[in-house]
Design a protein around this motif. Structure first.
Motif, PDB file in Angstrom:
ATOM      1  N   GLN A 114       0.812  -1.216   0.000  1.00 31.29           N
ATOM      2  CA  GLN A 114       0.000   0.000   0.000  1.00 31.29           C
ATOM      3  C   GLN A 114       0.845   1.265   0.000  1.00 31.29           C
ATOM      4  O   GLN A 114       0.319   2.374   0.086  1.00 31.29           O
ATOM      5  N   GLY A 115       2.172   1.089  -0.084  1.00 37.04           N
ATOM      6  CA  GLY A 115       3.033   2.244  -0.278  1.00 37.04           C
ATOM      7  C   GLY A 115       3.846   2.683   0.910  1.00 37.04           C
ATOM      8  O   GLY A 115       4.587   3.678   0.815  1.00 37.04           O
ATOM      9  N   GLN A 116       3.741   1.993   2.027  1.00 36.27           N
ATOM     10  CA  GLN A 116       4.528   2.409   3.185  1.00 36.27           C
ATOM     11  C   GLN A 116       5.988   2.011   2.996  1.00 36.27           C
ATOM     12  O   GLN A 116       6.302   0.859   2.714  1.00 36.27           O
ATOM     13  N   SER A 117       6.879   2.956   3.169  1.00 32.31           N
ATOM     14  CA  SER A 117       8.305   2.676   3.030  1.00 32.31           C
ATOM     15  C   SER A 117       8.777   1.847   4.213  1.00 32.31           C
ATOM     16  O   SER A 117       8.490   2.165   5.366  1.00 32.31           O
ATOM     17  N   PRO A 153      19.391  -2.269  -9.666  1.00 38.80           N
ATOM     18  CA  PRO A 153      20.200  -1.439 -10.581  1.00 38.80           C
ATOM     19  C   PRO A 153      21.692  -1.677 -10.354  1.00 38.80           C
ATOM     20  O   PRO A 153      22.112  -2.071  -9.254  1.00 38.80           O
ATOM     21  N   ARG A 154      22.469  -1.445 -11.374  1.00 32.27           N
ATOM     22  CA  ARG A 154      23.926  -1.637 -11.269  1.00 32.27           C
ATOM     23  C   ARG A 154      24.658  -0.334 -11.583  1.00 32.27           C
ATOM     24  O   ARG A 154      24.181   0.499 -12.374  1.00 32.27           O
ATOM     25  N   ASP A 155      25.810  -0.209 -10.961  1.00 29.86           N
ATOM     26  CA  ASP A 155      26.676   0.937 -11.226  1.00 29.86           C
ATOM     27  C   ASP A 155      27.160   0.836 -12.676  1.00 29.86           C
ATOM     28  O   ASP A 155      27.721  -0.189 -13.069  1.00 29.86           O
ATOM     29  N   PRO A 156      26.944   1.868 -13.499  1.00 28.35           N
ATOM     30  CA  PRO A 156      27.329   1.783 -14.916  1.00 28.35           C
ATOM     31  C   PRO A 156      28.827   1.627 -15.132  1.00 28.35           C
ATOM     32  O   PRO A 156      29.255   1.121 -16.175  1.00 28.35           O
ATOM     33  N   GLU A 157      29.629   2.000 -14.156  1.00 30.13           N
ATOM     34  CA  GLU A 157      31.078   1.906 -14.314  1.00 30.13           C
ATOM     35  C   GLU A 157      31.621   0.572 -13.807  1.00 30.13           C
ATOM     36  O   GLU A 157      32.446  -0.069 -14.461  1.00 30.13           O
ATOM     37  N   THR A 158      31.151   0.134 -12.653  1.00 25.46           N
ATOM     38  CA  THR A 158      31.696  -1.088 -12.050  1.00 25.46           C
ATOM     39  C   THR A 158      30.814  -2.314 -12.277  1.00 25.46           C
ATOM     40  O   THR A 158      31.255  -3.444 -12.083  1.00 25.46           O
ATOM     41  N   ASN A 159      29.556  -2.090 -12.644  1.00 32.71           N
ATOM     42  CA  ASN A 159      28.537  -3.142 -12.808  1.00 32.71           C
ATOM     43  C   ASN A 159      28.162  -3.796 -11.482  1.00 32.71           C
ATOM     44  O   ASN A 159      27.518  -4.840 -11.457  1.00 32.71           O
ATOM     45  N   TYR A 160      28.555  -3.192 -10.358  1.00 36.54           N
ATOM     46  CA  TYR A 160      28.159  -3.708  -9.050  1.00 36.54           C
ATOM     47  C   TYR A 160      26.697  -3.346  -8.781  1.00 36.54           C
ATOM     48  O   TYR A 160      26.220  -2.284  -9.174  1.00 36.54           O
ATOM     49  N   ARG A 161      25.999  -4.255  -8.080  1.00 35.52           N
ATOM     50  CA  ARG A 161      24.624  -3.969  -7.674  1.00 35.52           C
ATOM     51  C   ARG A 161      24.601  -2.820  -6.670  1.00 35.52           C
ATOM     52  O   ARG A 161      25.427  -2.791  -5.746  1.00 35.52           O
ATOM     53  N   LEU A 162      23.657  -1.912  -6.830  1.00 35.35           N
ATOM     54  CA  LEU A 162      23.496  -0.789  -5.912  1.00 35.35           C
ATOM     55  C   LEU A 162      22.070  -0.799  -5.369  1.00 35.35           C
ATOM     56  O   LEU A 162      21.110  -0.620  -6.127  1.00 35.35           O
ATOM     57  N   TYR A 163      21.931  -1.000  -4.065  1.00 40.26           N
ATOM     58  CA  TYR A 163      20.618  -1.143  -3.431  1.00 40.26           C
ATOM     59  C   TYR A 163      20.219   0.179  -2.787  1.00 40.26           C
ATOM     60  O   TYR A 163      20.931   0.719  -1.927  1.00 40.26           O
ATOM     61  N   SER A 164      19.061   0.690  -3.169  1.00 43.26           N
ATOM     62  CA  SER A 164      18.502   1.888  -2.540  1.00 43.26           C
ATOM     63  C   SER A 164      17.451   1.459  -1.519  1.00 43.26           C
ATOM     64  O   SER A 164      17.191   0.262  -1.324  1.00 43.26           O
ATOM     65  N   ALA A 165      16.811   2.431  -0.896  1.00 41.76           N
ATOM     66  CA  ALA A 165      15.762   2.129   0.085  1.00 41.76           C
ATOM     67  C   ALA A 165      14.631   1.327  -0.554  1.00 41.76           C
ATOM     68  O   ALA A 165      14.012   0.484   0.092  1.00 41.76           O
ATOM     69  N   THR A 166      14.373   1.565  -1.831  1.00 38.84           N
ATOM     70  CA  THR A 166      13.299   0.836  -2.527  1.00 38.84           C
ATOM     71  C   THR A 166      13.595  -0.655  -2.586  1.00 38.84           C
ATOM     72  O   THR A 166      12.736  -1.494  -2.257  1.00 38.84           O
ATOM     73  N   GLU A 167      14.804  -1.006  -3.027  1.00 43.92           N
ATOM     74  CA  GLU A 167      15.182  -2.419  -3.103  1.00 43.92           C
ATOM     75  C   GLU A 167      15.273  -3.049  -1.721  1.00 43.92           C
ATOM     76  O   GLU A 167      14.871  -4.201  -1.524  1.00 43.92           O
ATOM     77  N   ILE A 168      15.779  -2.309  -0.766  1.00 42.55           N
ATOM     78  CA  ILE A 168      15.946  -2.863   0.578  1.00 42.55           C
ATOM     79  C   ILE A 168      14.580  -3.111   1.226  1.00 42.55           C
ATOM     80  O   ILE A 168      14.369  -4.119   1.907  1.00 42.55           O
ATOM     81  N   GLY A 169      13.638  -2.193   0.994  1.00 41.70           N
ATOM     82  CA  GLY A 169      12.287  -2.414   1.513  1.00 41.70           C
ATOM     83  C   GLY A 169      11.669  -3.662   0.920  1.00 41.70           C
ATOM     84  O   GLY A 169      11.020  -4.452   1.620  1.00 41.70           O
ATOM     85  N   ARG A 170      11.859  -3.865  -0.361  1.00 42.44           N
ATOM     86  CA  ARG A 170      11.349  -5.072  -1.027  1.00 42.44           C
ATOM     87  C   ARG A 170      12.022  -6.314  -0.458  1.00 42.44           C
ATOM     88  O   ARG A 170      11.370  -7.347  -0.246  1.00 42.44           O
ATOM     89  N   LEU A 171      13.310  -6.222  -0.212  1.00 39.86           N
ATOM     90  CA  LEU A 171      14.038  -7.349   0.369  1.00 39.86           C
ATOM     91  C   LEU A 171      13.532  -7.690   1.765  1.00 39.86           C
ATOM     92  O   LEU A 171      13.515  -8.862   2.147  1.00 39.86           O
TER      93      LEU A 171
END
Length: 249
Positions: A114-117, A153-171
């Motif tokens: 329902q949208g709660q972070s 999403p991945r860092d365009p230079e290193t190709n490492y995964r970069l997790y923001s609050a959105t991905e972490i909330g989903r996790l």
């Protein structure tokens, strides 16, 4: 009822193959069985009721734990119906606890949907930082990614995964559902609906395999499984109660 019953009588009454009766006897799940002078087994009403209990209790799955049902059947076979009843209630308690955890995980999911972070991380984190942040392993995170539960999403230079609050909330949602017993397939099914814009029926989706899915585990429909196991626990208690009544004058 005849004074003595044959193996085939027991099997027919319970709805199993005669080999199942023999297997339960060999494993100690039935009381000692007397033999006729010709060597035939002489089953009694007590054996029949114990067989009913054993078959009811020992069928897969064991949402409340396999060992407790094995122990309660063994105690009943040894004549200790009081201990069997005690363990039956322990099994019921275990199932209810698992069901509570599963329901709580769904409520957590619904709040997120329902949208709660669910995470307030201000900066992106690496996979190692996220693993430490959530108390999971890097392999778990990679596995969830490979199975399509999220797209990081991945860092365009290193190709490492970069997790923001959105991905972490989903996790956080994925982790709680997994810890509460839901299968990866069930979570993937639900996440696909969520990503398609579904927000209202995720509980039902989580518990309902699609027509094109092969059900590989009871965790693919975990809420239904737990409800069925609670009913079975109650049936076990009723069967032990009937056995106690049978033995009373």
């Amino acid at each position: 009822m005849a004074r003595y019953l044959k193996t085939s009588d027991i099997a027919k009454a319970v709805g199993v193959h005669v080999n199942t009766v023999r297997l339960y006897e060999a494993q100690g799940f039935l009381p000692p069985i007397l033999r006729s002078p010709a060597g035939y087994r002489r089953f009694t009403r007590a054996h029949l009721e114990q067989m009913r209990l054993a078959y009811l209790a020992l069928k897969y799955p064991y949402a409340g734990g396999k060992q407790v049902v094995v122990d309660l059947v063994t105690y009943a076979a040894e004549g200790d119906l009081g201990m069997a009843m005690e363990l039956a209630y322990e099994y019921l308690t275990n199932v209810r606890m698992e069901r509570t955890h599963a329901e709580a995980a769904v409520e957590f999911l619904e709040r997120w949907a329902q949208g709660q972070s669910l995470d307030m991380t201000k900066h992106t984190l690496t996979i190692g930082q996220v693993a430490k942040h959530l108390g999971v392993t890097i392999d778990q995170l990679r596995n969830w990614d490979r199975n399509g539960l999220l797209d990081v999403p991945r860092d365009p230079e290193t190709n490492y995964r970069l997790y923001s609050a959105t991905e972490i909330g989903r996790l956080r949602v994925i982790r709680m559902l997994r810890q509460s017993g839901y299968s990866l397939m069930a979570i993937l099914r639900m996440m696909r609906r969520f990503d398609a814009g579904e927000r209202e029926r995720l509980r039902e989706v989580l518990d309902t395999p699609g027509d094109n899915e092969d059900i590989e585990t009871v965790a693919d429909r975990w809420l239904t499984t737990l409800a069925q196991q609670e009913e079975r626990a109650q049936a076990i208690i009723q069967q032990i109660s009937a056995m106690i009544d049978l033995g009373q004058p």
